[in-house]
Design an enzyme around this catalytic site. Structure first.
Site, PDB file in Angstrom:
ATOM      1  CB  CYS A  88       3.158   7.685   2.922  1.00 55.43           C
ATOM      2  SG  CYS A  88       3.626   6.467   4.166  1.00 55.43           S
ATOM      3  CD  GLU A 143      -2.835  -1.273   2.368  1.00 54.59           C
ATOM      4  OE1 GLU A 143      -3.949  -1.765   2.193  1.00 54.59           O
ATOM      5  OE2 GLU A 143      -2.432  -0.897   3.481  1.00 54.59           O
ATOM      6  CB  SER A 153      10.665   6.806   8.402  1.00 56.23           C
ATOM      7  OG  SER A 153      10.322   6.453   9.719  1.00 56.23           O
ATOM      8  CB  CYS A 158       6.896  -2.087  15.800  1.00 55.28           C
ATOM      9  SG  CYS A 158       8.529  -1.615  15.215  1.00 55.28           S
ATOM     10  N   GLY A 186       7.213  -1.770   5.678  1.00 46.46           N
ATOM     11  CA  GLY A 186       8.592  -2.236   5.590  1.00 46.46           C
ATOM     12  C   GLY A 186       9.601  -1.346   6.276  1.00 46.46           C
ATOM     13  CD  GLU A 187      13.873  -0.021   9.049  1.00 49.58           C
ATOM     14  OE1 GLU A 187      12.990   0.408   9.792  1.00 49.58           O
ATOM     15  OE2 GLU A 187      14.766   0.710   8.580  1.00 49.58           O
ATOM     16  CB  SER A 195      10.300   4.800  14.350  1.00 49.58           C
ATOM     17  OG  SER A 195       9.910   5.201  13.059  1.00 49.58           O
ATOM     18  CG  LEU A 196      13.853   7.232  20.248  1.00 48.33           C
ATOM     19  CD1 LEU A 196      15.059   6.427  19.798  1.00 48.33           C
ATOM     20  CD2 LEU A 196      14.314   8.582  20.807  1.00 48.33           C
ATOM     21  CG  HIS A 197       7.808   4.770  18.885  1.00 44.71           C
ATOM     22  ND1 HIS A 197       6.955   5.796  18.561  1.00 44.71           N
ATOM     23  CD2 HIS A 197       7.999   4.065  17.733  1.00 44.71           C
ATOM     24  CE1 HIS A 197       6.625   5.709  17.286  1.00 44.71           C
ATOM     25  NE2 HIS A 197       7.260   4.681  16.756  1.00 44.71           N
ATOM     26  CB  CYS A 253       1.564   6.370  11.265  1.00 42.69           C
ATOM     27  SG  CYS A 253       2.442   7.739  10.609  1.00 42.69           S
ATOM     28  CB  CYS A 256       7.520  -4.969   8.332  1.00 37.87           C
ATOM     29  SG  CYS A 256       8.881  -4.000   9.040  1.00 37.87           S
ATOM     30  CB  CYS A 310       3.545  -1.387  13.486  1.00 38.63           C
ATOM     31  SG  CYS A 310       3.512  -1.051  11.715  1.00 38.63           S
TER      32      CYS A 310
END
Ligand code: SAH
Length: 347
Positions: A108, A95, A198, A119, A166-167, A221-223, A340, A115, A122
């Site tokens: 985006c 997507e 990202s 996480c 994905g990463e 992406s820290l969180h 997101c 992925c 997600c």
């Protein structure tokens, strides 16, 4: 020749395409012409290449395929956001999302099918990684959104974020090749400054990007800036610890002098205390930074709940007091699962 055995012509560089024509006794210049059709003009078939002779087109058809993506389904949110379900040549689906604002259109895009990271918050993580996207499959998502932007908003695409499925740093080579095409005058000619990659934070790859002096922007992406907390919600943090991430980011800043953006969701009972925000300040204080506080988009899970307004205010106040730029980002396209972390091929 069996189609399955034919090579995707867009896996070839311009040089390789020129060599191919030369090996067939033709002029290398034909390679340039065909290359332009493939990338600048996004031709979906050899027959579309009208300034190429019929014989040459047949010869290309005999040797290659053009694995173009197909936008299978387009959904529009009430806020104007558009989500494309994109079918790949092997019938897998990813997507991508078009996010319009008054002055910008942002694409985006996805970098992998599914992925490999896990996480907990997600939706894409639940799909597991099926394969990496090829450079042309990433490029095509951008072209499709550029076309939609022109059609529905009367302006070209202005920005790109690699925040879809994905990463990106786990498909580094293909992402870089796609960005090369997007920024090249022979592709879309976009400025790399309008592109943000990202990552959840793969230290080795961040250092590699720094060494290669890439010109696009980096978002992390820290969180959480506390190892135990981060590992509990982003389990790969057990392997790529905050210490290593921080070291890689320091190297990135030293080499590029480019500001780092952090993406951060504040969840109730997970990272909503003063201790959490103090750790964040200590983590990102070494270089000019910006923290994007993203709204949580629920994904049918009881574990996560968006923190209260007062927790957000505490984050904003503490970050600002410490000279860190902070923005609170509202979600877009929630009603069509385009926000997101919601990309999960539901349709
Ligand atoms: N793998 C990359 C890019 C994809 S995710 C990365 O991790 O950066 C894009 C952003 O959405 C990341 O910052 C991610 O942490 C965030 N995200 C994931 N799930 C989310 C959710 N349910 N609500 C809000 N943001 C989410």
């Amino acid at each position: 020749m069996d189609t399955a055995k034919k090579k995707d012509i867009r896996a070839l560089t311009k040089e390789q395409l020129r060599d191919f024509f030369e090996s067939k006794g033709d002029k290398p210049f034909r390679g340039n012409q065909v290359y332009e059709w493939l990338w600048q003009k996004s031709a979906h078939s050899f027959d579309a290449m009208t300034n190429v002779s019929k014989e040459t087109r047949q010869m290309l058809t005999d040797n290659f395929v053009i694995n173009h993506i197909k936008v299978d389904q387009m959904q529009r949110s009430k806020d104007g956001t558009i989500k494309n379900a994109v079918r790949l040549h092997d019938d897998l689906v990813v997507e991508s999302v078009l996010i319009p604002t008054k002055t910008r259109t942002t694409a985006c895009v996805s970098s992998q099918v599914g992925c490999s990271l896990d996480c907990k918050f997600c939706a894409t993580a639940r799909l597991k990684r099926m394969r990496n996207l090829n450079p042309d499959e990433i490029y095509d998502q951008v072209v499709a959104i550029d076309n939609e932007s022109r059609l529905y908003f009367d302006r070209p695409l202005s920005n790109i974020v690699f925040m879809g499925m994905g990463e990106p740093l786990m498909n580094y080579n293909n992402v870089l090749k796609a960005i090369d095409k997007i920024t090249s005058p022979e592709g879309l000619g976009m400025s790399p400054k309008r592109i943000t990659v990202s990552t959840s934070g793969v230290p080795k790859m961040i250092k590699k990007m720094a060494d290669e002096q890439v010109k696009f922007k980096l978002a992390v992406s820290l969180h959480s800036a506390i190892d135990e907390v981060r590992t509990s919600i982003m389990p790969f943090n057990a392997t790529f610890s905050l210490h290593d991430l921080r070291e890689a980011l320091e190297y990135w800043y030293q080499m590029t002098k480019s500001r780092i953006t952090y993406e951060y969701v504040v969840w109730e009972g997970i990272n909503d205390t003063q201790e959490d925000v103090d750790a964040l300040v200590a983590f990102c204080g070494f270089a000019p930074s910006k923290v994007n506080l993203i709204e949580y988009n629920p994904i049918d899970d009881d574990m996560f709940r968006q923190a209260s307004g007062s927790a957000l205010e505490m984050y904003v106040a503490t970050l600002e007091k410490n000279g860190i730029i902070v923005t609170v980002r509202r979600s877009r396209g929630k009603d069509i699962d385009a926000a997101c972390g919601q990309l999960a091929n539901k349709s």
